[in-house]
Scaffold this motif. Structure first.
Motif, short mmCIF file in Angstrom:
data_model
loop_
_atom_site.label_atom_id
_atom_site.label_comp_id
_atom_site.label_asym_id
_atom_site.label_seq_id
_atom_site.Cartn_x
_atom_site.Cartn_y
_atom_site.Cartn_z
N VAL A 117 0.85 -1.18 0.00
CA VAL A 117 0.00 0.00 0.00
C VAL A 117 0.89 1.23 0.00
O VAL A 117 1.73 1.38 0.87
N ALA A 119 2.07 5.20 0.38
CA ALA A 119 1.77 6.20 1.41
C ALA A 119 0.56 7.00 0.98
O ALA A 119 0.41 7.32 -0.19
N PRO A 120 -0.32 7.30 1.92
CA PRO A 120 -1.50 8.09 1.58
C PRO A 120 -1.10 9.52 1.21
O PRO A 120 0.00 9.95 1.54
N PRO A 121 -1.98 10.23 0.52
CA PRO A 121 -1.67 11.61 0.13
C PRO A 121 -1.23 12.43 1.33
O PRO A 121 -1.65 12.17 2.46
N THR A 124 -2.71 13.12 5.14
CA THR A 124 -3.83 12.23 5.44
C THR A 124 -3.31 10.93 6.04
O THR A 124 -2.15 10.57 5.87
N ALA A 125 -4.18 10.25 6.77
CA ALA A 125 -3.85 8.97 7.39
C ALA A 125 -4.91 7.94 7.01
O ALA A 125 -6.08 8.29 6.85
N ILE A 126 -4.49 6.70 6.87
CA ILE A 126 -5.42 5.65 6.48
C ILE A 126 -6.41 5.37 7.61
O ILE A 126 -6.01 5.20 8.76
N ARG A 127 -7.68 5.35 7.26
CA ARG A 127 -8.71 5.09 8.24
C ARG A 127 -9.20 3.66 8.10
O ARG A 127 -9.55 3.01 9.08
N ARG A 128 -9.22 3.19 6.86
CA ARG A 128 -9.76 1.86 6.62
C ARG A 128 -9.44 1.43 5.20
O ARG A 128 -9.38 2.26 4.30
N VAL A 129 -9.24 0.15 5.02
CA VAL A 129 -9.04 -0.38 3.67
C VAL A 129 -10.19 -1.32 3.36
O VAL A 129 -10.44 -2.27 4.09
#
Lengths: 140, 140
Positions: A117, A119-121, A124-129
């Motif tokens: 996966v 890195a998110p933009p 921002t932080a990943i909340r859920r996949v």
DNA sequence: CGGCTAGTTTAGAGCCATTCTAATCTATTG
DNA sequence: CAATAGATTAGAATGGCTCTAAACTAGCCG
């Protein structure tokens, strides 16, 4: 079952979520959580409640579903524009979606691996996949 | 760009899809495909068309979007109940979804790996695998 | 127990994305 | 250029969901 709420009855669930145990919420909680993992729409659940002679309005069903989501008792699954599914399994998992019948089938989280996966933009932080595997009736 | 339709102009695209090259379809095709990969809603696209002085109704925008999907020129991305996104990138890839702004960001297919996918339910075949990574503004 | 109040429920109206309808228009063919 | 199959359109309709304001009720306090 996902086994995440062993022995919890409807009353305890509501207490734990700081929601007053009203007749409607108790009945909806039982319909949702007393039969293992379920994927229901608001309309379906309302139909079940009415069938079970529990007087509850559709508005209350929606209110309650959203309160349960807020309390982490439920998860929303978005697979179709214009209709939401509510999933009583809140543990880590994904879904098969059978388009023709509109049915969802759980895939346990440890049966699928999402790797690399990126890195998110920035900011921002990943909340859920969410992994949704869309399947169709097998072509003969 | 996804690079899947090099040199194709709007006219060729429509011809290839056996769709009559009407003024509206040509204009929408240009708006969609002339600026690289895009994620638009029907309403957005309609707004752009109107802004570009192309007389087109919202109904036609919807008709056209669905025809383009049928022709494999476009893909629908479902992340939100009650609103569809149309993605001009039809190659294998996935998405970050930034909930607050409603924005989608592509993740190239080769930057993410979904492994150990279990067999689909009996009698069904996999049509597509969608990975949606929901992100939120980073908590400070 | 009876009242009080904050929190709940409700019917019905309202909203919004999308689809439908039936009438008008137009690209294409002969 | 006329005929016609296909496309477009305005406006109505649909469907899922949310809002509103009024009626109800769980929990509390005396």
């Amino acid at each position: 079952m996902s086994g995440s709420r062993p022995f919890a009855n409807a009353l305890e669930l509501l207490r734990g979520a700081s929601l007053r145990p009203t007749r409607q919420r108790l009945a909806l909680a039982r319909l949702l959580f007393d039969k293992g993992d379920r994927h229901v729409t608001a309309e379906q659940l309302h139909g079940e409640a009415v069938a079970a002679a529990v007087p509850v309005s559709l508005a209350t069903v929606y209110n309650t579903l959203h309160q349960f989501i807020g309390a982490g008792l439920l998860r929303e699954v978005v697979v179709n524009p214009g209709r939401s599914y509510f999933d009583t399994n809140v543990s880590d998992h994904h879904h098969f979606f059978i388009e023709e019948s509109g049915k969802l089938v759980d895939i346990p989280g440890d049966h699928i691996a999402v790797a690399n996966v990126p890195a998110p933009p920035a900011g921002t932080a990943i909340r859920r996949v969410d992994v949704i595997i869309r399947v169709e009736r097998e072509p003969v």
